[in-house]
Enzyme design. Sequence first.
Site, PDB file in Angstrom:
ATOM      1  NE  ARG A   1      -0.582   1.800   3.450  1.00 49.77           N
ATOM      2  CZ  ARG A   1       0.565   2.442   3.883  1.00 49.77           C
ATOM      3  NH1 ARG A   1       1.716   1.997   4.052  1.00 49.77           N
ATOM      4  NH2 ARG A   1       0.462   3.885   3.548  1.00 49.77           N
ATOM      5  N   GLY A   2       0.234   2.454  -0.133  1.00 49.78           N
ATOM      6  CA  GLY A   2       1.077   3.654  -0.196  1.00 49.78           C
ATOM      7  C   GLY A   2       1.261   3.926  -1.783  1.00 49.78           C
ATOM      8  CB  ALA A   3       0.407   6.849  -3.825  1.00 50.51           C
TER       9      ALA A   3
ATOM     10  NE  ARG B   1      -6.236   0.695  -1.744  1.00 53.10           N
ATOM     11  CZ  ARG B   1      -5.597   1.436  -0.957  1.00 53.10           C
ATOM     12  NH1 ARG B   1      -4.390   1.082  -0.770  1.00 53.10           N
ATOM     13  NH2 ARG B   1      -6.429   2.363   0.021  1.00 53.10           N
TER      14      ARG B   1
ATOM     15  CD  GLN C   1      -3.699   2.902   6.622  1.00 51.43           C
ATOM     16  OE1 GLN C   1      -4.459   3.183   7.696  1.00 51.43           O
ATOM     17  NE2 GLN C   1      -4.280   2.612   5.426  1.00 51.43           N
TER      18      GLN C   1
ATOM     19  CG  ASP D   1      -2.955   7.802  -1.720  1.00 55.30           C
ATOM     20  OD1 ASP D   1      -3.046   8.644  -0.608  1.00 55.30           O
ATOM     21  OD2 ASP D   1      -2.737   7.021  -1.719  1.00 55.30           O
TER      22      ASP D   1
ATOM     23  CE  LYS E   1      -5.769   5.827   4.184  1.00 51.95           C
ATOM     24  NZ  LYS E   1      -6.392   5.000   3.425  1.00 51.95           N
TER      25      LYS E   1
HETATM   26  O1  MRU Z   1      -4.818   3.302   2.091  1.00 49.99           O
HETATM   27  P1  MRU Z   1      -3.467   3.389   2.058  1.00 49.99           P
HETATM   28  O2  MRU Z   1      -2.636   2.990   3.252  1.00 49.99           O
HETATM   29  O3  MRU Z   1      -2.865   2.883   0.760  1.00 49.99           O
HETATM   30  O4  MRU Z   1      -3.272   5.017   2.057  1.00 49.99           O
HETATM   31  C1  MRU Z   1      -2.038   5.691   1.792  1.00 49.99           C
HETATM   32  C2  MRU Z   1      -2.079   7.172   2.010  1.00 49.99           C
HETATM   33  O5  MRU Z   1      -2.821   7.832   2.092  1.00 49.99           O
HETATM   34  C3  MRU Z   1      -0.707   7.677   1.975  1.00 49.99           C
HETATM   35  O6  MRU Z   1      -0.593   8.873   2.783  1.00 49.99           O
HETATM   36  C4  MRU Z   1      -0.114   8.124   0.434  1.00 49.99           C
HETATM   37  O7  MRU Z   1      -0.762   6.870  -0.286  1.00 49.99           O
HETATM   38  C5  MRU Z   1       1.218   8.793   0.374  1.00 49.99           C
HETATM   39  S1  MRU Z   1       2.273   7.379   0.760  1.00 49.99           S
HETATM   40  C6  MRU Z   1       3.719   8.191   0.477  1.00 49.99           C
END
Ligand code: MRU
Length: 321
Positions: free
Chosen positions: A45-47, A79, A183, A224, A235
């Site tokens: 996860r995470g962009a 996603r 998270q 994201d 998030k």
């Molecule tokens: O649902 P997630 O855990 O994938 O959400 C992630 C986020 O919102 C992060 O803040 C975003 O992807 C930036 S990560 C460098």
Amino acid sequence: MRRTIDWADGAIVIIDQTALPAEFRLLELRTVDELVDAIKRLAVRGAPALGAAGALGVALAARRGGDVRSEADVIANARPTAVNLAWGVGRALAKLGEGADAVLAEALALLTEDEELNKTASKHAAELVLAECPRRPLRLLSHCNAGQLATVGWGSALGVVWHLHERGLVEEVLVDETRPLLQGARLTAWELAQADVPYRVQPDGAAAAAMARGLVDCVLVGADRIAANGDVANKIGTYGLAIAARYHGVPFVVVAPSSTVDTKLADGTRIAIEERDARELTEYAGVPVTPPDAGVFNPAFDVTPYELLTAVVTEHGRFTP
Ligand code: MRU
């Protein structure tokens, strides 16, 4: 620390983020179905990490043969909010005509770049934070996880903390637990503990109170998707944080690699927001916490208007809408 996502012996290898902080374990993903399932469950996860997952997923599909384009489509749509996922898929897919090895080489190049670009973006952002915030050492507030685990390595918003900590400039990080999937409490706190950075976890609802008490010098978050006008999807809870930060005069800095910018979208109202399973709210660790038929509103992300942000920073420096 090893990479969050990598390639080894014909498989995608990820750190299983559903197991942390209790257990550090790796998962080998050998099929597109396994990858898509891991993305949906937030095992990866995470962009920026999703960008890498997208590219490696196409490499996996290309090596196995079959209908690579339709498998790529399934990966890209696993996603909807983080633009990096479809971007990573598209970048690897562009090499399909040159064969499976070329696709894999492109995916691996993307992984190396991700580490470098996040280091550069967070370095620029660290300089900006030092210019915006006079107090030393700094008290920073983090939401969700934008660290090593959200990228291939290093991190974006948490990457700023690493740069500042190296210079002895961090007093503490207040870590929003980040309901409902934690998270912040599970992953960001784990990363800060590994790096010996002082931190305290707080309920998301405490963030505005912390600002009112003067405990926060700067808010740092990742993104994201960033629309052409600078609006930022991140998030759920980020928007509320930005409103609180503006009210209290606390700088609010977004850090992301430029692969998170979606110039095709004029503004944030057009960003698709993922809605997740009701059970993330109706249950806690498998135990029901609401009446059985409770209605649920569970958006995984929100959009913060650019006007509430002090700056959006990429590897190119301050982003200009
Ligand atoms: O649902 P997630 O855990 O994938 O959400 C992630 C986020 O919102 C992060 O803040 C975003 O992807 C930036 S990560 C460098």
